[in-house]
Design a protein around this motif. Sequence first.
Motif, PDB file in Angstrom:
ATOM      1  N   VAL A 296      53.050 -34.846  60.868  1.00 36.00           N
ATOM      2  CA  VAL A 296      52.294 -33.973  62.096  1.00 36.00           C
ATOM      3  C   VAL A 296      51.954 -32.974  61.071  1.00 36.00           C
ATOM      4  O   VAL A 296      52.361 -32.645  60.347  1.00 36.00           O
ATOM      5  N   VAL A 297      50.651 -33.116  61.810  1.00 33.81           N
ATOM      6  CA  VAL A 297      49.451 -31.831  61.189  1.00 33.81           C
ATOM      7  C   VAL A 297      49.107 -31.072  61.810  1.00 33.81           C
ATOM      8  O   VAL A 297      48.907 -31.205  63.586  1.00 33.81           O
ATOM      9  N   SER A 298      49.778 -29.658  62.205  1.00 30.37           N
ATOM     10  CA  SER A 298      49.982 -28.617  63.555  1.00 30.37           C
ATOM     11  C   SER A 298      49.532 -26.855  62.438  1.00 30.37           C
ATOM     12  O   SER A 298      49.590 -26.699  61.252  1.00 30.37           O
ATOM     13  N   PRO A 305      56.275 -24.018  64.016  1.00 27.98           N
ATOM     14  CA  PRO A 305      57.589 -24.293  62.635  1.00 27.98           C
ATOM     15  C   PRO A 305      58.819 -24.609  63.062  1.00 27.98           C
ATOM     16  O   PRO A 305      59.624 -25.051  61.839  1.00 27.98           O
ATOM     17  N   GLU A 306      59.397 -24.431  64.575  1.00 30.89           N
ATOM     18  CA  GLU A 306      61.391 -24.817  64.148  1.00 30.89           C
ATOM     19  C   GLU A 306      60.862 -26.629  64.558  1.00 30.89           C
ATOM     20  O   GLU A 306      62.306 -26.020  64.969  1.00 30.89           O
ATOM     21  N   VAL A 307      60.055 -27.235  64.690  1.00 31.36           N
ATOM     22  CA  VAL A 307      60.196 -28.162  64.511  1.00 31.36           C
ATOM     23  C   VAL A 307      59.254 -29.153  63.500  1.00 31.36           C
ATOM     24  O   VAL A 307      59.827 -29.761  63.207  1.00 31.36           O
ATOM     25  N   VAL A 308      58.431 -28.477  63.763  1.00 35.78           N
ATOM     26  CA  VAL A 308      57.437 -28.777  62.470  1.00 35.78           C
ATOM     27  C   VAL A 308      57.619 -28.726  60.608  1.00 35.78           C
ATOM     28  O   VAL A 308      56.951 -27.273  60.954  1.00 35.78           O
ATOM     29  N   ILE A 309      59.285 -28.818  60.509  1.00 29.67           N
ATOM     30  CA  ILE A 309      59.599 -27.512  59.503  1.00 29.67           C
ATOM     31  C   ILE A 309      58.365 -28.035  58.197  1.00 29.67           C
ATOM     32  O   ILE A 309      58.092 -29.713  57.666  1.00 29.67           O
ATOM     33  N   GLY A 311      56.447 -29.046  54.936  1.00 26.22           N
ATOM     34  CA  GLY A 311      57.040 -30.398  53.584  1.00 26.22           C
ATOM     35  C   GLY A 311      58.231 -31.110  53.990  1.00 26.22           C
ATOM     36  O   GLY A 311      58.333 -32.115  53.092  1.00 26.22           O
ATOM     37  N   VAL A 312      58.499 -31.435  55.172  1.00 25.23           N
ATOM     38  CA  VAL A 312      59.404 -31.979  56.352  1.00 25.23           C
ATOM     39  C   VAL A 312      59.399 -32.759  56.894  1.00 25.23           C
ATOM     40  O   VAL A 312      59.428 -34.148  56.166  1.00 25.23           O
ATOM     41  N   THR A 313      59.131 -32.384  57.982  1.00 26.70           N
ATOM     42  CA  THR A 313      59.158 -32.813  58.844  1.00 26.70           C
ATOM     43  C   THR A 313      57.216 -33.191  59.593  1.00 26.70           C
ATOM     44  O   THR A 313      56.336 -33.936  59.901  1.00 26.70           O
ATOM     45  N   GLY A 314      57.201 -32.376  58.729  1.00 29.12           N
ATOM     46  CA  GLY A 314      54.851 -31.823  58.905  1.00 29.12           C
ATOM     47  C   GLY A 314      54.508 -31.344  57.910  1.00 29.12           C
ATOM     48  O   GLY A 314      55.262 -30.696  57.201  1.00 29.12           O
ATOM     49  N   ASP A 335      49.247 -39.811  50.156  1.00 28.46           N
ATOM     50  CA  ASP A 335      50.579 -40.165  49.712  1.00 28.46           C
ATOM     51  C   ASP A 335      51.224 -40.816  51.291  1.00 28.46           C
ATOM     52  O   ASP A 335      51.597 -40.647  52.188  1.00 28.46           O
ATOM     53  N   ASP A 336      52.001 -42.338  50.690  1.00 26.98           N
ATOM     54  CA  ASP A 336      52.548 -43.218  51.817  1.00 26.98           C
ATOM     55  C   ASP A 336      53.497 -42.374  51.547  1.00 26.98           C
ATOM     56  O   ASP A 336      54.054 -43.424  52.489  1.00 26.98           O
ATOM     57  N   ASP A 337      53.547 -42.592  50.562  1.00 29.47           N
ATOM     58  CA  ASP A 337      55.653 -42.275  50.358  1.00 29.47           C
ATOM     59  C   ASP A 337      55.631 -40.667  51.673  1.00 29.47           C
ATOM     60  O   ASP A 337      57.056 -40.410  52.295  1.00 29.47           O
ATOM     61  N   ALA A 338      55.098 -40.143  51.780  1.00 35.06           N
ATOM     62  CA  ALA A 338      55.106 -38.304  52.402  1.00 35.06           C
ATOM     63  C   ALA A 338      55.105 -38.627  53.475  1.00 35.06           C
ATOM     64  O   ALA A 338      56.092 -37.843  54.733  1.00 35.06           O
ATOM     65  N   ARG A 339      54.195 -39.949  53.890  1.00 35.75           N
ATOM     66  CA  ARG A 339      53.949 -39.352  55.294  1.00 35.75           C
ATOM     67  C   ARG A 339      55.542 -40.060  55.910  1.00 35.75           C
ATOM     68  O   ARG A 339      56.055 -40.204  56.591  1.00 35.75           O
ATOM     69  N   ALA A 340      55.764 -41.999  55.139  1.00 34.96           N
ATOM     70  CA  ALA A 340      56.855 -41.964  55.175  1.00 34.96           C
ATOM     71  C   ALA A 340      58.693 -41.140  55.348  1.00 34.96           C
ATOM     72  O   ALA A 340      58.942 -41.124  55.903  1.00 34.96           O
ATOM     73  N   ARG A 341      58.608 -40.291  54.364  1.00 34.38           N
ATOM     74  CA  ARG A 341      59.690 -39.694  54.563  1.00 34.38           C
ATOM     75  C   ARG A 341      59.715 -38.575  55.310  1.00 34.38           C
ATOM     76  O   ARG A 341      60.656 -38.282  56.725  1.00 34.38           O
ATOM     77  N   MET A 342      59.067 -38.033  56.294  1.00 31.69           N
ATOM     78  CA  MET A 342      58.504 -37.321  56.759  1.00 31.69           C
ATOM     79  C   MET A 342      58.647 -38.187  58.366  1.00 31.69           C
ATOM     80  O   MET A 342      59.435 -36.792  59.166  1.00 31.69           O
ATOM     81  N   GLY A 343      58.163 -38.544  58.997  1.00 30.68           N
ATOM     82  CA  GLY A 343      58.341 -39.586  59.915  1.00 30.68           C
ATOM     83  C   GLY A 343      59.472 -39.567  60.231  1.00 30.68           C
ATOM     84  O   GLY A 343      60.632 -39.376  61.222  1.00 30.68           O
ATOM     85  N   ARG A 344      61.021 -40.170  58.958  1.00 34.49           N
ATOM     86  CA  ARG A 344      61.846 -39.870  58.603  1.00 34.49           C
ATOM     87  C   ARG A 344      63.154 -38.727  59.405  1.00 34.49           C
ATOM     88  O   ARG A 344      63.712 -39.175  60.254  1.00 34.49           O
ATOM     89  N   ALA A 345      62.017 -38.290  58.897  1.00 31.42           N
ATOM     90  CA  ALA A 345      62.789 -36.636  59.060  1.00 31.42           C
ATOM     91  C   ALA A 345      62.741 -36.485  60.048  1.00 31.42           C
ATOM     92  O   ALA A 345      63.895 -35.112  61.224  1.00 31.42           O
TER      93      ALA A 345
END
Length: 375
Positions: A296-298, A305-309, A311-314, A335-345
């Motif tokens: 997410v970009v928010s 910020p309680e859910v869009v953390i 560098g972690v979820t967005g 950054d494909d890796d960042a999108r995938a990592r944030m999506g999993r988190a």
Amino acid sequence: MHICFVEDTQLRGGTQIWVSEAVRTFLAAGHEVTVLTAADGFNARDTATTDARLVTYDVDAVTEQDAHHQQIWADALAPADVAVCTVHPPRNGFHCSVFAARCIAEAGLDTVLEPKTGTIVPEYLAEFYAPPYDIASHVICITDFTRRYMIDTYGIAEDRVSLVYQGTDVATFTPTPERAAEARVRYPLPDDAFPVLGSIGSFEPRKGQVKLLDAVAQVRRTFPNVHVVLVGDGPDEAMLRDYVVERGLEPNVTFFPFTSEPAFVFEILDILALPSTHKEGLPNVLLEALSMGLPVVSTSLAGTPEVVIEGVTGLLVEPGDVDGLANAIAALGSDDDARARMGRAGRRLMHDDFDKRRHFDAFLQHFDDIVATAR
């Protein structure tokens, strides 16, 4: 338990959809439910399809606060153990939670009033949350940011303010190959579209779609095939369509109507964008997108910020910051890796802490506790 929902609006938004879901969930659990709401609005139409008791009133005439409308409200509130009143904007000196408190007080009802909010509007008065009547009342906040604001800014006693998060339906908002295939049929996009951004919600100034379009005009210098999916309806739709033409963004933007099945939209996205400029709490669309494994970009507003953390979820940007929004979108697109990592988190966070089935149980437990304390 008898629960009354007070929804003083004819609109259809995230809160009204949550009320609709809560009504069905609480009825299925064996509780009694009343919905007190403006005639001809979303919740009035929706409640008519359930076994809940529906009480309606004229949305304009009620601002007179006369004996006729006071009786309508008192009759609706009378059987309820608890009345959950979403805090909406005042209208012509009328405010729904204050009027509900007056009706409870003057009718001598035992109903516990619970103003509910996730949105901070600095112009709102403290009495919208703590009405000046000798009744049992308690504020429900759906973000910790809002809870702290009630205590620190309005001076409401800490033991009269509770945080109860609204979760999301994790089981529904889980990616599936079958739905992904259907989504590509429902929402056709150019084959080379990337990154695909989704903005889902009402077309109104506070949702910031113009800021997102301005950011996309910058992003396409790096990603010429960036594409924005704007899903929804509202008063700004014609203006937004004209603005897309004015900025020459027609190849990069597609409009789709409001949907009651947003999971199909999420299946075609690479990134969810929430460019709101003000008046947000904890938008359902954020929880749903995170549950679907989307980064997410928010903008950083209230409870986001309680859910869009960061560098972690967005990624978070300041409201109205077009350059920041463009940079965040470009960073994730690169950054494909960042999108995938944030999506999993994000998916883990929703699964572990925001599953709606547990959160509806938390609301019911809260109601039980508040009613027991009041009595």
